[in-house]
Design a protein around this motif. Structure first.
Motif, short mmCIF file in Angstrom:
data_model
loop_
_atom_site.label_atom_id
_atom_site.label_comp_id
_atom_site.label_asym_id
_atom_site.label_seq_id
_atom_site.Cartn_x
_atom_site.Cartn_y
_atom_site.Cartn_z
N PRO A 32 0.87 -1.25 -0.13
CA PRO A 32 -0.04 0.12 0.05
C PRO A 32 0.85 1.39 -0.06
CG PRO A 32 0.06 -0.82 2.18
CD PRO A 32 0.77 -2.12 1.38
N LYS A 33 0.33 2.55 -0.73
CA LYS A 33 0.98 3.49 -0.67
C LYS A 33 0.18 4.69 -0.07
CE LYS A 33 5.03 2.12 -2.23
NZ LYS A 33 6.23 2.04 -1.43
N ALA A 34 0.27 5.45 0.90
CA ALA A 34 -0.25 6.39 1.58
C ALA A 34 0.08 7.74 0.77
CB ALA A 34 0.00 6.48 2.98
N ALA A 35 -1.18 8.31 0.61
CA ALA A 35 -0.98 9.60 -0.13
C ALA A 35 -2.18 10.43 -0.09
CB ALA A 35 -0.77 9.34 -1.72
N PHE A 52 -8.79 17.03 3.74
CA PHE A 52 -7.92 16.34 3.21
C PHE A 52 -8.51 15.14 2.28
CE2 PHE A 52 -6.93 18.14 7.52
CZ PHE A 52 -5.64 18.43 7.25
N VAL A 53 -7.79 14.94 1.30
CA VAL A 53 -8.49 13.97 0.09
C VAL A 53 -7.58 12.91 0.12
CG1 VAL A 53 -9.09 13.78 -2.18
CG2 VAL A 53 -9.24 15.91 -1.19
N ASN A 54 -7.98 11.76 0.40
CA ASN A 54 -7.29 10.47 0.39
C ASN A 54 -7.02 10.07 -0.96
OD1 ASN A 54 -6.32 7.90 1.02
ND2 ASN A 54 -8.34 6.94 1.31
N LYS A 55 -5.70 9.85 -1.33
CA LYS A 55 -5.27 9.34 -2.46
C LYS A 55 -4.37 8.20 -2.43
CE LYS A 55 -6.85 12.89 -5.20
NZ LYS A 55 -7.50 12.65 -6.33
N SER A 56 -4.56 7.40 -1.44
CA SER A 56 -3.86 6.21 -1.18
C SER A 56 -4.00 5.04 -2.06
CB SER A 56 -4.03 5.64 0.26
OG SER A 56 -3.59 6.71 1.29
N PHE A 57 -3.13 4.09 -2.38
CA PHE A 57 -3.57 3.13 -3.42
C PHE A 57 -2.55 1.95 -3.37
CE2 PHE A 57 -0.19 5.90 -4.64
CZ PHE A 57 0.75 5.25 -5.18
N ARG A 65 -7.25 -3.75 -2.24
CA ARG A 65 -7.58 -2.20 -2.04
C ARG A 65 -7.25 -1.97 -0.72
NH1 ARG A 65 -11.83 -1.75 1.76
NH2 ARG A 65 -12.80 -3.74 2.31
N ILE A 66 -7.25 -0.51 -0.26
CA ILE A 66 -6.92 0.02 0.92
C ILE A 66 -7.82 -0.38 1.86
CG2 ILE A 66 -6.33 2.11 2.18
CD1 ILE A 66 -4.15 1.10 0.37
N THR A 67 -7.62 -0.96 2.95
CA THR A 67 -8.80 -1.41 3.92
C THR A 67 -9.00 -0.54 4.99
OG1 THR A 67 -7.15 -2.96 5.26
CG2 THR A 67 -8.37 -3.63 3.33
N LYS A 68 -7.99 0.45 5.44
CA LYS A 68 -7.89 1.21 6.71
C LYS A 68 -7.20 2.40 6.33
CE LYS A 68 -6.20 0.27 10.51
NZ LYS A 68 -6.09 -0.48 11.86
N VAL A 69 -7.37 3.65 6.70
CA VAL A 69 -6.40 4.74 6.79
C VAL A 69 -6.52 5.36 8.15
CG1 VAL A 69 -6.35 5.22 4.41
CG2 VAL A 69 -7.83 6.44 6.06
N TYR A 110 0.98 23.69 11.48
CA TYR A 110 0.37 22.40 11.59
C TYR A 110 1.01 21.36 10.75
CZ TYR A 110 -3.32 24.84 14.23
OH TYR A 110 -3.82 25.74 15.18
N SER A 111 0.93 20.00 11.07
CA SER A 111 1.42 19.26 10.17
C SER A 111 0.30 17.94 10.15
CB SER A 111 2.74 18.50 10.54
OG SER A 111 2.60 17.87 11.56
N VAL A 112 0.23 17.01 9.01
CA VAL A 112 -0.61 16.09 9.00
C VAL A 112 0.22 14.70 8.27
CG1 VAL A 112 -1.51 16.71 6.60
CG2 VAL A 112 -2.64 15.13 8.25
N ARG A 113 -0.21 13.65 8.64
CA ARG A 113 0.50 12.53 8.03
C ARG A 113 -0.53 11.33 7.96
NH1 ARG A 113 3.06 7.96 10.51
NH2 ARG A 113 2.58 8.86 12.76
N LEU A 114 -0.26 10.51 6.97
CA LEU A 114 -1.33 9.23 6.67
C LEU A 114 -0.69 7.98 6.55
CD1 LEU A 114 -4.34 8.74 6.10
CD2 LEU A 114 -3.55 9.24 3.56
N VAL A 115 -1.46 7.10 7.39
CA VAL A 115 -0.90 5.67 7.29
C VAL A 115 -2.02 5.03 6.45
CG1 VAL A 115 -0.12 3.73 8.53
CG2 VAL A 115 0.46 5.96 9.21
N ALA A 116 -1.87 4.24 5.57
CA ALA A 116 -2.83 3.52 4.75
C ALA A 116 -2.41 2.03 4.94
CB ALA A 116 -2.44 3.85 3.26
N TYR A 117 -3.37 1.21 5.21
CA TYR A 117 -3.43 -0.30 5.33
C TYR A 117 -3.96 -1.07 4.36
CZ TYR A 117 -2.19 1.22 10.23
OH TYR A 117 -1.73 1.52 11.41
N SER A 118 -3.21 -2.26 3.99
CA SER A 118 -3.92 -3.22 3.11
C SER A 118 -3.80 -4.59 3.89
CB SER A 118 -3.03 -3.27 1.84
OG SER A 118 -3.34 -4.47 1.03
N GLY A 119 -5.11 -4.86 4.28
CA GLY A 119 -5.15 -6.12 5.27
C GLY A 119 -4.96 -5.56 6.58
N GLU A 120 -4.40 -6.51 7.55
CA GLU A 120 -4.27 -6.43 8.86
C GLU A 120 -2.70 -5.84 9.08
OE1 GLU A 120 -6.33 -6.30 11.37
OE2 GLU A 120 -7.94 -6.74 10.05
#
Length: 335
Positions: A32-35, A52-57, A65-69, A110-120
């Protein structure tokens, strides 16, 4: 290997009967790639939630697919980080975050960071993206105002900006008000009217504040246009006011028994035009006028001497012009 699979389970009884259940499941890709992106990221203000628009893939043509962010929001001044989890992420799904309103002349960071998950177990973290939230103007309260209809036009004073932002432009909006704050009472009539003032600073930030202006009606007064009396007579004057008046003032006071009531008695010695001012409980003042026409007793000369000596050269009936319907008949001695 990532992909969609079917698994079947068949159970056989001792009697030779079979039962089969088939299920489909997906093995998500392991890369997975968080974006994400921040729309209008260079023009953000503290009074507006940030999107904030999720662009993860899944990278490398991966399947699934991305299962959780999970979003991580950090206040760079305090170092406090808050997180929010989305268990139903979708491509281009918008995450909205509200930040504290501030009126600082300098932006807050401020700052923001995103973690994207594929599966567990498969996950990927984006880099930290920093952004600034600009302050917005701080406006003083505009007190609610009450005003009488007869004022006509009322100029609304803009409120003070308290934070020190430089003005770019300002405007008023609402029924009966011009953009410069000229409020036309006759255009809106009695009632409560809401007026909004907007201040736009040179940094692009804006603030609005509203005030209520209550317009009170001017007393509407009914009086006759004219009252005719004979010389020496008296007549009551009546001022019928809507709404009811609490103070009355008749002018001039000549020939009146009182000037400060709704129905004085008038006994003028000559034709007089009276004006009454009526004040309502709200302090609004209406005016109306009535003429009391006094018919003088006519004086008919018994003789005149038309010899051009300047004394009684003409035969003139005094006060005759006060009457509208009359005729004069002159008879000789012989009738």
């Amino acid at each position: 290997m990532a992909g969609t699979y079917e698994v079947s389970l068949t159970v056989s009884s001792s009697n030779g009967c079979d039962s089969t259940v088939t299920k489909t499941f997906t093995v998500n890709g392991s890369d997975p790639k968080a974006a994400f992106i921040i729309p209008n990221g260079n023009a953000l203000f503290s009074d507006t939630p940030v999107s904030f628009v999720n662009k993860s893939f899944i990278d490398n043509g991966g399947f699934g697919r991305i299962t959780k962010v999970e979003w991580f929001f950090t206040d760079l001044k305090t170092g406090i980080t808050e997180s929010e989890i989305d268990d139903e992420p979708e491509p281009d799904k918008v995450q909205i975050k509200s930040y504290p309103l501030h009126h600082d002349l300098r932006p807050r960071e401020y700052s923001v960071r995103l973690v994207a998950y594929s599966g567990e177990s498969c996950s990927n973290s984006s880099g930290e993206m920093r952004f600034s939230l600009n302050g917005v103007p701080d406006l003083a309260i505009i007190p609610d105002t009450s005003i009488c209809m007869e004022t006509g036009t009322f100029k609304i004073k803009p409120p003070q900006e308290l934070a020190g932002f430089q003005l770019d432009r300002e405007s008023f909006t609402g029924n009966g008000v011009s953009s410069s704050g000229s409020f036309n009472l006759r255009a809106v009539g009695p009632g409560i009217h809401t007026i909004t003032y907007t201040y736009v600073a040179t940094n692009g930030g804006s603030a609005s504040i509203s005030t209520n202006i209550e317009v009170y009606p001017t007393p509407q007064i009914k009086v006759p246009d004219e009252i005719i009396i004979d010389e020496g007579e008296s007549v009551p004057l009546y001022a019928l006011s809507t709404p009811l008046g609490i103070h009355y003032d008749w002018s001039p006071g000549t020939g009146l028994n009182r000037f400060d009531i709704a129905n004085p008695i008038a006994k003028p010695s000559e034709t007089t035009r009276y004006t009454v001012s009526v004040e309502s409980e709200y302090g609004c003042i209406g005016r109306a006028s009535v003429t009391v026409r006094v018919l003088k007793t006519i004086v008919v000369p018994k003789a005149f001497s038309p010899n051009n000596d300047g004394v009684n050269d003409t035969w003139e009936i005094k006060y005759l012009n006060d009457y509208t319907n009359f005729s004069v008949n002159v008879f000789s001695r012989l009738g």
